[in-house]
Design a protein around this motif. Structure first.
Motif, PDB file in Angstrom:
ATOM      1  N   LEU A   1       2.250   5.876  14.891  1.00 41.87           N
ATOM      2  CA  LEU A   1       1.558   6.155  15.797  1.00 41.87           C
ATOM      3  C   LEU A   1       0.380   5.284  16.005  1.00 41.87           C
ATOM      4  O   LEU A   1      -0.108   5.627  18.116  1.00 41.87           O
ATOM      5  CB  LEU A   1       1.012   8.040  15.702  1.00 41.87           C
ATOM      6  CG  LEU A   1       0.189   8.848  17.052  1.00 41.87           C
ATOM      7  CD1 LEU A   1       0.573   8.479  17.961  1.00 41.87           C
ATOM      8  CD2 LEU A   1      -0.122   9.906  16.639  1.00 41.87           C
TER       9      LEU A   1
ATOM     10  N   SER B   1       4.702  13.282  15.122  1.00 44.94           N
ATOM     11  CA  SER B   1       4.689  14.583  15.015  1.00 44.94           C
ATOM     12  C   SER B   1       4.380  14.851  16.768  1.00 44.94           C
ATOM     13  O   SER B   1       4.350  15.236  17.690  1.00 44.94           O
ATOM     14  CB  SER B   1       4.278  15.584  14.520  1.00 44.94           C
ATOM     15  OG  SER B   1       5.285  15.771  12.884  1.00 44.94           O
ATOM     16  N   THR B   2       2.725  14.108  16.884  1.00 48.22           N
ATOM     17  CA  THR B   2       2.244  14.074  17.724  1.00 48.22           C
ATOM     18  C   THR B   2       2.898  13.318  19.070  1.00 48.22           C
ATOM     19  O   THR B   2       2.481  13.994  20.201  1.00 48.22           O
ATOM     20  CB  THR B   2       0.801  13.783  17.586  1.00 48.22           C
ATOM     21  OG1 THR B   2      -0.044  14.558  16.825  1.00 48.22           O
ATOM     22  CG2 THR B   2      -0.040  13.503  18.964  1.00 48.22           C
TER      23      THR B   2
ATOM     24  N   ASP C   1       6.016  15.600  21.033  1.00 41.76           N
ATOM     25  CA  ASP C   1       4.812  16.494  20.943  1.00 41.76           C
ATOM     26  C   ASP C   1       4.665  16.375  22.581  1.00 41.76           C
ATOM     27  O   ASP C   1       5.040  17.418  23.999  1.00 41.76           O
ATOM     28  CB  ASP C   1       4.383  17.659  20.468  1.00 41.76           C
ATOM     29  CG  ASP C   1       4.616  18.607  19.139  1.00 41.76           C
ATOM     30  OD1 ASP C   1       5.497  18.768  19.281  1.00 41.76           O
ATOM     31  OD2 ASP C   1       4.378  18.625  17.970  1.00 41.76           O
ATOM     32  N   GLN C   2       4.740  15.226  21.838  1.00 41.81           N
ATOM     33  CA  GLN C   2       3.773  14.714  23.979  1.00 41.81           C
ATOM     34  C   GLN C   2       4.362  13.886  24.954  1.00 41.81           C
ATOM     35  O   GLN C   2       4.733  14.616  25.936  1.00 41.81           O
ATOM     36  CB  GLN C   2       2.677  13.981  23.780  1.00 41.81           C
ATOM     37  CG  GLN C   2       2.177  13.759  25.249  1.00 41.81           C
ATOM     38  CD  GLN C   2       0.707  12.726  24.481  1.00 41.81           C
ATOM     39  OE1 GLN C   2      -0.126  12.260  23.345  1.00 41.81           O
ATOM     40  NE2 GLN C   2      -0.029  11.957  25.774  1.00 41.81           N
TER      41      GLN C   2
ATOM     42  N   HIS D   1       9.876  20.902  16.337  1.00 41.72           N
ATOM     43  CA  HIS D   1       9.222  20.259  17.693  1.00 41.72           C
ATOM     44  C   HIS D   1      10.102  21.056  19.344  1.00 41.72           C
ATOM     45  O   HIS D   1       9.954  20.491  20.427  1.00 41.72           O
ATOM     46  CB  HIS D   1       9.357  19.374  17.706  1.00 41.72           C
ATOM     47  CG  HIS D   1       8.754  18.496  17.160  1.00 41.72           C
ATOM     48  ND1 HIS D   1       6.979  18.509  17.622  1.00 41.72           N
ATOM     49  CD2 HIS D   1       9.280  17.802  15.517  1.00 41.72           C
ATOM     50  CE1 HIS D   1       6.798  17.647  16.195  1.00 41.72           C
ATOM     51  NE2 HIS D   1       7.265  17.445  15.011  1.00 41.72           N
TER      52      HIS D   1
END
Length: 278
Positions: A172, A205-206, A209-210, A238
């Motif tokens: 990320l 994870s971010t 989700d985005q 998710h």
């Protein structure tokens, strides 16, 4: 008989003695893509790969033309290349591979098919925490293996260790720093990191989700039932649906997975799609 004995000896040697093996470029005539080249590693333990139209079509269902995709644990590029052909020259494919033995072949594959692909090979392990890690393998030719932060964990991957440690990066953080402009086109992430898939998925994870990319991950043969259930839940939470698939081919067998199915096969790949995109 002589060839069989010669090949058998070469395989035994590769399991016990670390050697550097060359690669050989093979060509394949495909119905849609035309002539495609692939650098096969001449490691006696690694079967030669053929590039097929059906495999490219499989990836194209998940990663459309012109999009951005990522291969975590790219090895020699056996999935990176068909993935990159699926998204084409207009797209971008990142291949992360920390093992210098296989990375050399991945880099060779990134230089082939330049009119049809846009591959960036990156010699990093993808880890939750950045740092240096031990790379170990069950066989001396380092055709497979994984990263570990401690000697005890490394021994679980195998007794053969690279002399130099490999660099681990947080995906990320790395993408936001170097490929932020491509993130809106992110369509697909494949993860195959010898049992640490859940750690990689947790670390992005971010991102999931985005941008809601399609995911492919491996349920590792040595994973416990609890670990398999945890892997299922971290993806499903998710708002994704998970599917077992038998092979990277367009018309492969596909089975929608429930939590109870995670122990149905010893080792298998699954893909997952956001329910918002179904």
């Amino acid at each position: 008989m002589f060839n069989y004995l010669k090949e058998s000896f070469a395989r035994k040697k590769a399991r016990r003695v670390t050697s550097k093996y060359p690669h050989e470029v093979n060509s394949f005539q495909l119905a849609t893509e035309g002539v495609v080249e692939f650098a096969n590693w001449k490691n006696p333990l690694i079967p030669a790969k053929s590039i097929t139209q059906g495999e490219i079509n499989f990836f194209r269902q998940l990663a459309p033309l012109g999009s951005f995709c990522i291969d975590v644990g790219a090895n020699i590029g056996d999935t990176t290349v068909p993935m990159a052909l699926a998204v084409g020259k207009e797209g971008l494919t990142l291949g992360f591979e920390p093992n210098p033995m296989t990375y050399e072949v991945l880099e060779a594959n990134s230089r082939l098919n330049k009119a049809k692909t846009n591959i960036v090979p990156l010699r990093y392990a993808v880890t939750e925490e950045e740092g240096e890690f031990i790379y170990s393998s069950s066989e001396a030719s380092f055709g497979n293996g994984g990263v570990s932060s401690t000697q005890q964990e490394a021994d679980q991957h195998g007794k053969f260790k690279l002399q130099e440690k490999v660099q681990g990066i947080n995906l990320l953080t790395y993408l936001n720093q170097y490929y932020n402009q491509y993130l809106p086109k992110l369509s697909f992430i494949k993860v195959d990191v010898e049992g640490h898939d859940i750690d990689v998925i947790r670390s992005i994870s971010t991102l999931i989700d985005q941008y809601k990319p399609a995911l492919v991950a491996e349920c590792f043969s040595e994973a416990t039932l609890d670990e398999r259930v945890e892997l299922y839940r971290i993806v499903a939470d998710h708002n994704y649906s998970l599917y077992y698939f038998a092979d990277f081919e367009e018309n492969t067998e596909v089975v929608k997975l429930s939590e109870q199915d995670m122990n149905r096969w010893k080792n298998f790949n699954f893909y997952a799609i956001s329910n918002e995109k179904l």
